[in-house]
Design an enzyme around this catalytic site. Structure first.
Site, PDB file in Angstrom:
ATOM      1  N   SER A 279      32.076  47.285  26.476  1.00  0.00           N
ATOM      2  CA  SER A 279      31.093  47.196  25.389  1.00  0.00           C
ATOM      3  C   SER A 279      31.614  46.280  24.335  1.00  0.00           C
ATOM      4  O   SER A 279      32.795  45.869  24.516  1.00  0.00           O
ATOM      5  CB  SER A 279      30.894  48.483  24.872  1.00  0.00           C
ATOM      6  OG  SER A 279      31.725  48.859  24.017  1.00  0.00           O
ATOM      7  N   LYS A 280      30.715  45.891  23.221  1.00  0.00           N
ATOM      8  CA  LYS A 280      31.181  45.216  22.290  1.00  0.00           C
ATOM      9  C   LYS A 280      32.494  45.420  21.852  1.00  0.00           C
ATOM     10  O   LYS A 280      32.945  44.634  21.134  1.00  0.00           O
ATOM     11  CB  LYS A 280      29.823  44.740  21.442  1.00  0.00           C
ATOM     12  CG  LYS A 280      28.721  44.257  21.862  1.00  0.00           C
ATOM     13  CD  LYS A 280      28.329  43.083  21.112  1.00  0.00           C
ATOM     14  CE  LYS A 280      27.416  41.952  21.598  1.00  0.00           C
ATOM     15  NZ  LYS A 280      25.945  42.632  21.878  1.00  0.00           N
ATOM     16  N   ARG A 281      32.454  46.692  21.756  1.00  0.00           N
ATOM     17  CA  ARG A 281      33.772  47.168  20.806  1.00  0.00           C
ATOM     18  C   ARG A 281      34.888  46.786  21.422  1.00  0.00           C
ATOM     19  O   ARG A 281      36.078  46.723  21.008  1.00  0.00           O
ATOM     20  CB  ARG A 281      33.545  48.852  21.259  1.00  0.00           C
ATOM     21  CG  ARG A 281      34.630  49.877  20.680  1.00  0.00           C
ATOM     22  CD  ARG A 281      34.051  51.094  20.832  1.00  0.00           C
ATOM     23  NE  ARG A 281      33.575  51.424  22.006  1.00  0.00           N
ATOM     24  CZ  ARG A 281      34.493  51.987  22.847  1.00  0.00           C
ATOM     25  NH1 ARG A 281      35.797  52.092  22.688  1.00  0.00           N
ATOM     26  NH2 ARG A 281      33.964  52.063  24.502  1.00  0.00           N
TER      27      ARG A 281
END
Ligand code: GLU
Length: 506
Positions: A279-281
């Protein structure tokens, strides 16, 4: 590309021969599709699915279709569609049929195929394999909660299953807007013989009658995908693992309409380095973000191909042609792929190493233009630009790193840490003063090298008494690109200014 076409042709011929040997009617060549929903930019997972489709088709001399699945009217946007196409092209993928290239089975945007879907919806309604459902959101939610509270799988229990044709007609005339649900066959087991995951069984009793057309008449994904894959002659559906649970619903539609089913291959998720879903994380997730960070398309192609697939040998740097030749779905792993940024960096560096200075310069151009050192860089003559690029090429991981190295050439040095310590050593000051006297406008790094060598000899010094202090004085750093090249770019004046700046610190 010419040789790629020849190789693809060769692969086609050899695959036809193998298929003939297998007998049966397996002569039809592989036809795959990539079917993105344009609800966001193309992310790494989507790019990998597209690539695996492309590779499987190219290996087999087959074809690929690009279809846009935009039935989610609220979230689908034309700009995402354009961006997805741009991203796929950047990666080097090609398709013989689809949204931007046309073909015999279009249109290739689902919202332009509504009349086609309607014919099949009507067919299923007529045969009783589908029915109108008038349940409201509130009713469905109450049913969901009820099932959950009993610890059962939430599903539609079939309240509208037995409404008569007349009842439906009346309610529709009165202005109610029903959805259309598929009548799920009872007590059946649907088997997906997945080319990656093996045999996976689904019991129909766990699947409620699902919606195939919404109240505005727009078909749902599970319905439209079957119609399209069938009408477009898709032989192999290669897509993300998250769609595996949709596959039994699709198998039911294939069955109800008497369509042949394609082969399925569900490829595993991509995880971040911490083994959580990417994910963006975990950093950038869109393919174009990697372009912006200065990764080369051929490096991304190579890297994405190795995410979940592995060739037989140990070699990790493979050209598209080599990957195409080696790519088969039986070497695609069932376990999740991990996005390993260090590996991507390493692969990118290998591709950068293969570039000539002219090619590298062309690639770096736009990154330099966007950065703060465009003016001094482009003021250099062509020979000097080449010298600079050659001096930094081995340090570049991504093309954006160029700014960091241009700073070394064009920004005033900052002295700290070890460089500062080196400058305090005995004998450094007179050495620097003497060198400043001899600084010249060097034509090329070799000339600078000879002059430094002669300087060392003349003054009875050791190389280590000169190189490290000189580098520290000129750059404020004890490591970095070759000193000879730096001297060449700066010329006499700048070299003296830097030495004076270092001397003034003491
Ligand atoms: N439109 C679907 C998606 O973007 C593709 C599903 C499929 O490949 O069947 O996830």
């Amino acid at each position: 590309m010419g040789s790629l076409v020849i190789k693809m042709r060769k692969a086609l011929i050899s695959s036809i021969i193998t298929r003939c040997n297998e007998g049966g009617n397996s002569m039809s060549k592989l036809k795959v599709r990539f079917a993105p929903s344009p609800t966001g930019p193309l992310h790494i997972g989507g790019a990998r699915s597209a690539l695996f489709n492309y590779l499987a088709a190219a290996h087999d001399g087959g074809e690929m279709v690009l279809r846009i699945e935009d039935t989610d009217l609220e979230r689908s946007k034309r700009e995402y569609e354009d961006e997805i196409i741009k991203s796929l092209r950047w990666l080097g993928l090609e398709w013989s049929e689809g949204i931007d290239v046309g073909g015999d089975n279009g249109p290739y945007r689902q919202t332009e195929r509504l009349d086609i879907y309607q014919q099949y919806i009507d067919k299923l309604l007529k045969s009783g394999q589908a029915y109108y459902c008038f349940c409201t959101e509130a009713e469905l939610e109450a049913e969901r909660q009820e099932l959950l509270s009993r610890g059962e799988l939430p599903r539609y229990l079939g309240k509208c299953r037995s409404l008569t044709g007349e009842e439906c007609e009346t309610r529709i005339k009165q202005g109610e807007k029903p959805v259309v649900r598929f009548r799920v066959p009872e007590n059946r087991v649907y088997t997906v013989n997945d080319l990656v995951r093996g045999q996976v069984n689904f019991e129909s009793s766990n699947i409620g009658d699902f919606i195939i057309a919404k109240s505005d008449g727009i078909p749902t994904y599970n319905f439209a995908v079957v119609i399209d894959d069938n009408l477009m002659g898709i032989t192999d559906v290669i897509r993300a693992e998250e769609h595996l649970s949709n596959t039994p619903r699709q198998l039911m539609i294939y069955e109800a309409l008497g369509f042949d089913t394609p082969r399925f291959a569900h490829i595993s998720l991509i995880l971040g380095e911490d083994h959580q879903k990417m994910s963006k994380r975990h950093g950038a997730t869109s393919l174009m973000a990697y372009r912006e960070m200065g990764y080369l398309p051929e490096a991304m192609f190579n890297f994405l191909a190795l995410m979940g697939w592995s060739p037989e040998g140990e070699e990790q740097i493979l050209s598209p042609e080599q990957i195409i030749q080696a790519f088969t779905l039986d070497r695609v792993s069932k376990s999740p792929a991990v996005f390993d940024l260090d590996k991507l960096n390493w692969i990118n560096q290998q591709y950068l190493k293969q570039k000539t200075s002219g090619e590298l310069l062309d690639l770096l151009k736009s990154f330099i233009e966007q950065g703060p050192y465009a003016e001094p860089f482009f003021s250099l003559d062509a020979a000097k630009r080449n010298i600079l690029v050659e001096a930094v090429r081995d340090y570049l991981v991504g093309l954006t790193d160029i700014t960091k190295y241009l700073e070394l050439f064009f920004a005033p040095p900052q002295y700290e840490g070890e460089a500062l310590e080196v400058l305090q050593h005995e004998g450094v000051k007179p050495m620097l003063e003497a060198f400043a006297e001899q600084a010249q406008d060097f034509e090329n790094p070799d000339q600078a090298k000879q002059v430094i060598k002669a300087f060392i000899k003349q003054n009875g010094l050791k190389p280590k008494d000169v190189y490290m202090p000189l580098r520290s004085a000129l750059t404020g750093n004890i490591h970095g690109p070759e000193l000879n090249s730096l001297l060449c770019i700066w010329g006499k004046e700048e070299c003296r200014n830097r030495i004076n700046r270092a001397l003034s610190l003491r």
